[in-house]
Design a protein around this motif. Structure first.
Motif: not given
Length: 168
Positions: A38-53, A69-78, A124-126
């Motif tokens: 809804i916020a963007a297009d995940p298909a346009a993202v390359l899975p280059k790095e792994e981020y622990p959540l 909201n944690e995922v959204l924080y990483w998306f918008d904040g980080k 816990e996820a990556v």
């Protein structure tokens, strides 16, 4: 992403989605992708790095809202764009090992469902993705938060289903 993983729900003031999963961890991962779609297009993202959540909450519904909201924080904040999520650990109520003086014998005496009310829930996820690039990761809508409004997590016809509305 498969079109059967989630669907967008209409709402007069906000927007929502209905996500589907064979397991709760799969449901949580698909819910995150639904929100990001809804916020963007995940298909346009390359899975280059792994981020622990990681998130811990008091019940299953709060865990989903806090996770999103944690995922959204990483998306918008980080400023991280995600392509996919791999849940590495998921504990929901009775799946959590007792700690802090709560014995398993006392847990067995609790009524069915009561264990979910007193035991912590965690995920816990990556997240696989990359730093957001404004040229490649164009915003669709600004999602402010996942909300508890009409929030549902239930089992239907052998699938877990979540209905979540987002504040936009």
């Amino acid at each position: 992403m498969d079109p059967r993983d989630f669907e967008v729900l209409e709402h007069p003031a906000d927007i929502g989605f209905r996500a589907f999963g064979g397991t709760l961890p799969e449901l949580f991962a698909r819910s995150a992708l639904a929100m990001l779609s809804i916020a963007a297009d995940p298909a346009a993202v390359l899975p280059k790095e792994e981020y622990p959540l990681a998130v811990e909450s008091g019940d299953r519904e709060s865990l989903l809202v806090d996770w999103l909201n944690e995922v959204l924080y990483w998306f918008d904040g980080k400023r991280i764009a995600f392509r996919d999520f791999r849940v590495t650990q998921f504990r929901c109520g009775a799946g959590w090992k007792p700690a802090g003086g709560l014995s398993t014998r006392r847990l067995r005496r609790l009524p069915i469902g009561a264990q979910d009310a007193i035991l912590p829930h965690s995920i816990e996820a990556v997240g696989m993705g990359e730093p957001r690039d404004p040229l490649r990761h164009r915003a669709r809508l600004i999602v402010k938060a996942a909300t508890y409004h009409q929030l549902k997590i239930e089992r239907r016809s052998g699938l877990w289903v979540a209905e979540v509305y987002l504040d936009i």
